[in-house]
Design a protein around this motif. Structure first.
Motif, PDB file in Angstrom:
ATOM      1  N   GLN A  64       0.856  -1.183   0.000  1.00 39.07           N
ATOM      2  CA  GLN A  64       0.000   0.000   0.000  1.00 39.07           C
ATOM      3  C   GLN A  64       0.884   1.222   0.000  1.00 39.07           C
ATOM      4  O   GLN A  64       1.904   1.255   0.705  1.00 39.07           O
ATOM      5  N   ILE A  65       0.502   2.230  -0.743  1.00 39.48           N
ATOM      6  CA  ILE A  65       1.297   3.458  -0.770  1.00 39.48           C
ATOM      7  C   ILE A  65       0.984   4.310   0.453  1.00 39.48           C
ATOM      8  O   ILE A  65       1.867   4.837   1.095  1.00 39.48           O
ATOM      9  N   GLY A  66      -0.282   4.431   0.813  1.00 33.05           N
ATOM     10  CA  GLY A  66      -0.700   5.188   1.984  1.00 33.05           C
ATOM     11  C   GLY A  66      -1.642   4.352   2.833  1.00 33.05           C
ATOM     12  O   GLY A  66      -2.069   3.276   2.423  1.00 33.05           O
ATOM     13  N   LEU A  67      -1.986   4.837   4.011  1.00 29.31           N
ATOM     14  CA  LEU A  67      -2.844   4.077   4.906  1.00 29.31           C
ATOM     15  C   LEU A  67      -4.224   3.802   4.326  1.00 29.31           C
ATOM     16  O   LEU A  67      -4.813   2.757   4.576  1.00 29.31           O
ATOM     17  N   ASN A  68      -4.763   4.732   3.561  1.00 32.05           N
ATOM     18  CA  ASN A  68      -6.105   4.580   3.015  1.00 32.05           C
ATOM     19  C   ASN A  68      -6.122   4.242   1.532  1.00 32.05           C
ATOM     20  O   ASN A  68      -7.158   4.283   0.893  1.00 32.05           O
ATOM     21  N   SER A  69      -4.967   3.906   0.979  1.00 36.19           N
ATOM     22  CA  SER A  69      -4.922   3.588  -0.452  1.00 36.19           C
ATOM     23  C   SER A  69      -5.234   2.117  -0.688  1.00 36.19           C
ATOM     24  O   SER A  69      -5.258   1.309   0.236  1.00 36.19           O
ATOM     25  N   ARG A  70      -5.468   1.785  -1.925  1.00 41.33           N
ATOM     26  CA  ARG A  70      -5.767   0.400  -2.279  1.00 41.33           C
ATOM     27  C   ARG A  70      -4.546  -0.479  -2.107  1.00 41.33           C
ATOM     28  O   ARG A  70      -3.411  -0.034  -2.248  1.00 41.33           O
ATOM     29  N   LYS A  71      -4.817  -1.734  -1.837  1.00 44.30           N
ATOM     30  CA  LYS A  71      -3.744  -2.719  -1.738  1.00 44.30           C
ATOM     31  C   LYS A  71      -3.457  -3.240  -3.134  1.00 44.30           C
ATOM     32  O   LYS A  71      -4.350  -3.324  -3.978  1.00 44.30           O
ATOM     33  N   TYR A  72      -2.208  -3.547  -3.374  1.00 42.63           N
ATOM     34  CA  TYR A  72      -1.851  -4.211  -4.614  1.00 42.63           C
ATOM     35  C   TYR A  72      -0.924  -5.358  -4.287  1.00 42.63           C
ATOM     36  O   TYR A  72      -0.315  -5.408  -3.218  1.00 42.63           O
ATOM     37  N   TYR A  73      -0.832  -6.280  -5.205  1.00 45.97           N
ATOM     38  CA  TYR A  73      -0.176  -7.550  -4.943  1.00 45.97           C
ATOM     39  C   TYR A  73       0.835  -7.852  -6.043  1.00 45.97           C
ATOM     40  O   TYR A  73       0.574  -7.593  -7.217  1.00 45.97           O
ATOM     41  N   ILE A  74       1.966  -8.384  -5.647  1.00 43.90           N
ATOM     42  CA  ILE A  74       2.986  -8.828  -6.593  1.00 43.90           C
ATOM     43  C   ILE A  74       2.913 -10.346  -6.613  1.00 43.90           C
ATOM     44  O   ILE A  74       3.163 -11.005  -5.603  1.00 43.90           O
ATOM     45  N   ILE A  75       2.519 -10.887  -7.746  1.00 46.11           N
ATOM     46  CA  ILE A  75       2.191 -12.303  -7.853  1.00 46.11           C
ATOM     47  C   ILE A  75       3.357 -13.203  -7.457  1.00 46.11           C
ATOM     48  O   ILE A  75       3.157 -14.238  -6.820  1.00 46.11           O
ATOM     49  N   SER A  76       4.585 -12.812  -7.785  1.00 44.89           N
ATOM     50  CA  SER A  76       5.740 -13.648  -7.420  1.00 44.89           C
ATOM     51  C   SER A  76       5.895 -13.739  -5.908  1.00 44.89           C
ATOM     52  O   SER A  76       6.254 -14.786  -5.373  1.00 44.89           O
ATOM     53  N   GLU A  77       5.602 -12.654  -5.175  1.00 48.75           N
ATOM     54  CA  GLU A  77       5.657 -12.680  -3.713  1.00 48.75           C
ATOM     55  C   GLU A  77       4.576 -13.584  -3.138  1.00 48.75           C
ATOM     56  O   GLU A  77       4.815 -14.306  -2.169  1.00 48.75           O
ATOM     57  N   ILE A  78       3.389 -13.547  -3.740  1.00 50.94           N
ATOM     58  CA  ILE A  78       2.297 -14.394  -3.278  1.00 50.94           C
ATOM     59  C   ILE A  78       2.638 -15.867  -3.464  1.00 50.94           C
ATOM     60  O   ILE A  78       2.462 -16.670  -2.550  1.00 50.94           O
ATOM     61  N   ILE A  79       3.151 -16.200  -4.630  1.00 53.35           N
ATOM     62  CA  ILE A  79       3.506 -17.599  -4.911  1.00 53.35           C
ATOM     63  C   ILE A  79       4.587 -18.073  -3.950  1.00 53.35           C
ATOM     64  O   ILE A  79       4.502 -19.168  -3.395  1.00 53.35           O
ATOM     65  N   GLU A  80       5.583 -17.239  -3.716  1.00 55.91           N
ATOM     66  CA  GLU A  80       6.656 -17.578  -2.768  1.00 55.91           C
ATOM     67  C   GLU A  80       6.085 -17.794  -1.365  1.00 55.91           C
ATOM     68  O   GLU A  80       6.439 -18.731  -0.663  1.00 55.91           O
ATOM     69  N   TRP A  81       5.174 -16.902  -0.946  1.00 55.83           N
ATOM     70  CA  TRP A  81       4.552 -17.025   0.378  1.00 55.83           C
ATOM     71  C   TRP A  81       3.730 -18.296   0.483  1.00 55.83           C
ATOM     72  O   TRP A  81       3.790 -19.007   1.492  1.00 55.83           O
ATOM     73  N   LEU A  82       2.963 -18.613  -0.546  1.00 57.91           N
ATOM     74  CA  LEU A  82       2.150 -19.844  -0.543  1.00 57.91           C
ATOM     75  C   LEU A  82       3.033 -21.087  -0.460  1.00 57.91           C
ATOM     76  O   LEU A  82       2.695 -22.042   0.249  1.00 57.91           O
ATOM     77  N   GLN A  83       4.152 -21.095  -1.153  1.00 62.51           N
ATOM     78  CA  GLN A  83       5.041 -22.238  -1.130  1.00 62.51           C
ATOM     79  C   GLN A  83       5.731 -22.405   0.228  1.00 62.51           C
ATOM     80  O   GLN A  83       6.030 -23.529   0.632  1.00 62.51           O
ATOM     81  N   SER A  84       5.956 -21.310   0.927  1.00 63.04           N
ATOM     82  CA  SER A  84       6.653 -21.402   2.209  1.00 63.04           C
ATOM     83  C   SER A  84       5.701 -21.683   3.374  1.00 63.04           C
ATOM     84  O   SER A  84       6.139 -21.997   4.473  1.00 63.04           O
ATOM     85  N   ASN A  85       4.402 -21.528   3.141  1.00 59.90           N
ATOM     86  CA  ASN A  85       3.433 -21.752   4.224  1.00 59.90           C
ATOM     87  C   ASN A  85       2.675 -22.990   4.002  1.00 59.90           C
ATOM     88  O   ASN A  85       2.006 -23.478   3.422  1.00 59.90           O
TER      89      ASN A  85
END
Length: 56
Positions: free
Chosen positions: A35-56
């Motif tokens: 997130q850029i600011g506290l009230n801004s939209r969230k965005y996702y980097i797919i490579s980070e998500i895949i890495e997180w899913l594989q490690s959990n």
């Protein structure tokens, strides 16, 4: 290239082949996002998500 990796929630869930409700459950469990600011939209980097899913 970078534009293909940075996604909003709907795009990320579709790319992962999961429902949006399950996607947001993963976010609550600690899936990485940015997130850029506290009230801004969230965005996702797919490579980070895949890495997180594989490690959990």
């Amino acid at each position: 290239m970078i534009g293909n990796e940075i996604l909003n929630a709907k795009e990320a869930a579709k790319k992962l082949g999961i429902s949006k409700s399950y996607f947001f459950k993963l976010v609550k469990q600690g899936m990485p996002y940015h997130q850029i600011g506290l009230n801004s939209r969230k965005y996702y980097i797919i490579s980070e998500i895949i890495e997180w899913l594989q490690s959990n």
